[in-house]
Design a protein around this motif. Sequence first.
Motif, PDB file in Angstrom:
ATOM      1  N   VAL A  28       1.109  -1.114   0.009  1.00 50.75           N
ATOM      2  CA  VAL A  28       0.028  -0.011   0.199  1.00 50.75           C
ATOM      3  C   VAL A  28       0.946   1.071  -0.125  1.00 50.75           C
ATOM      4  N   GLY A  29       1.942   1.011   0.492  1.00 53.78           N
ATOM      5  CA  GLY A  29       3.255   2.023   1.249  1.00 53.78           C
ATOM      6  C   GLY A  29       3.712   2.503  -0.304  1.00 53.78           C
ATOM      7  N   PHE A  30       3.748   1.376  -0.485  1.00 57.01           N
ATOM      8  CA  PHE A  30       5.200   1.628  -2.303  1.00 57.01           C
ATOM      9  C   PHE A  30       4.241   2.210  -3.290  1.00 57.01           C
ATOM     10  N   ALA A  31       2.910   1.814  -3.833  1.00 58.06           N
ATOM     11  CA  ALA A  31       2.202   1.916  -4.583  1.00 58.06           C
ATOM     12  C   ALA A  31       1.471   4.153  -4.223  1.00 58.06           C
ATOM     13  N   LYS A  49       3.372   9.676  -5.911  1.00 53.75           N
ATOM     14  CA  LYS A  49       3.379  10.594  -5.686  1.00 53.75           C
ATOM     15  C   LYS A  49       5.079  10.910  -5.716  1.00 53.75           C
ATOM     16  N   THR A  50       5.194  11.004  -6.456  1.00 47.49           N
ATOM     17  CA  THR A  50       6.714  10.538  -7.027  1.00 47.49           C
ATOM     18  C   THR A  50       6.420  10.925  -8.332  1.00 47.49           C
ATOM     19  N   SER A  51       5.902  10.773  -8.979  1.00 48.25           N
ATOM     20  CA  SER A  51       5.382   9.809 -10.706  1.00 48.25           C
ATOM     21  C   SER A  51       5.655  11.762 -11.518  1.00 48.25           C
ATOM     22  N   TYR A 102      19.917   0.194  -7.989  1.00 47.75           N
ATOM     23  CA  TYR A 102      19.738  -0.498  -8.835  1.00 47.75           C
ATOM     24  C   TYR A 102      18.086  -1.148  -8.293  1.00 47.75           C
ATOM     25  N   SER A 103      17.854  -0.798  -6.027  1.00 50.47           N
ATOM     26  CA  SER A 103      16.170  -1.081  -6.239  1.00 50.47           C
ATOM     27  C   SER A 103      15.401  -0.378  -6.626  1.00 50.47           C
ATOM     28  N   LYS A 104      14.901   0.799  -7.573  1.00 46.85           N
ATOM     29  CA  LYS A 104      14.756   1.623  -7.772  1.00 46.85           C
ATOM     30  C   LYS A 104      13.570   1.207  -8.359  1.00 46.85           C
ATOM     31  N   ILE A 105      12.122   1.537  -8.767  1.00 44.73           N
ATOM     32  CA  ILE A 105      11.039   1.103  -9.712  1.00 44.73           C
ATOM     33  C   ILE A 105      10.356   2.055  -9.997  1.00 44.73           C
ATOM     34  N   GLY A 160       9.123   0.859   0.943  1.00 44.77           N
ATOM     35  CA  GLY A 160       7.818   0.037   1.510  1.00 44.77           C
ATOM     36  C   GLY A 160       7.994   0.011   3.026  1.00 44.77           C
ATOM     37  N   PHE A 161       9.263  -0.169   3.177  1.00 42.62           N
ATOM     38  CA  PHE A 161       9.625  -0.460   4.748  1.00 42.62           C
ATOM     39  C   PHE A 161       9.198   0.660   5.901  1.00 42.62           C
TER      40      PHE A 161
END
Length: 289
Positions: free
Chosen positions: A106-109, A114-116, A129-132, A140-141
């Motif tokens: 939920v947080g990651f979505a 919000k960063t779009s 490297y772990s950016k999506i 999300g953590f």
Amino acid sequence: MSKTAVLQNLLPSLDRHLIDRPAADRLGGLKRFLVEFLYFGIKEARACLFAGLFFLAVFAVPRAGLAGIPRYDLLLLIAIVIQAVMVWTKLETIDELKAISLFHLVGFALEVFKTSGSVPSWSYPDFAYSKIFGVPLFSGFMYAAVGSYIVQAWRLFDLRIKHHPPYWMAALTALAIYANFFTHHYIGDYRWYIAACTLGLYARTTVVFRPYDRDRKMPLLFAFVLIGFFIWLAENISTFLGIWQYPNQVGAWSIVHLGKWSSWCLLVIMTFTIVANLKHIKHCIHVPD
């Protein structure tokens, strides 16, 4: 006993000490206040284990990363290890892990939205490297940490909820809170209307907790406000260290707008609603007929 077994039993032993306190009827006055205040603080610190260790890593890992691992990627690895250890030591059950994973999703979505480019509310300026979709997976953590705190505090303080609203009403409110985080960019911000509805919904709700050997109680809404405030403080520290930035902080850091406190309070209510639906927690929630 092996070191592994010692580690696996250390925190559960501490938990048993904190939870199973014998009645201390002779304890009174200032001494009782100090003892209860001390145990309250210890239990709060213990409930914040995941959040505390995670944000300690956030503050400790240098911006340039370590050993060639970018900061955001290293924070993701640390968060996964902390979460795995908590399950391994049985500080969290599989059902609780599922709920916490839901907070992560939920947080990651929300972070992705919000960063779009169309809604640049904040940004993560560093490489990883772990950016999506421009959002590092560790983010999300930060939401999962809130869920972990509520799950742990529920057990350590033996929380019981009196006059909780019907679950369907609480669920609709939680959905409205989450939806408003997205829709307010297009159709107006209705957080204060939602907050007013929430105030009426939880006006009679009381949380009963046990800091030491006796039950104490407080309005649940006050607990939401306090938790939201401390998250807002953590957010100020995180933006000061450049973990993420709001547009007004790009040139020079400034305090996070006080309005974010209300956003965090609403997010805490949404998180609480999810936790309250765990099977082993429902039995200590009183919903009036």
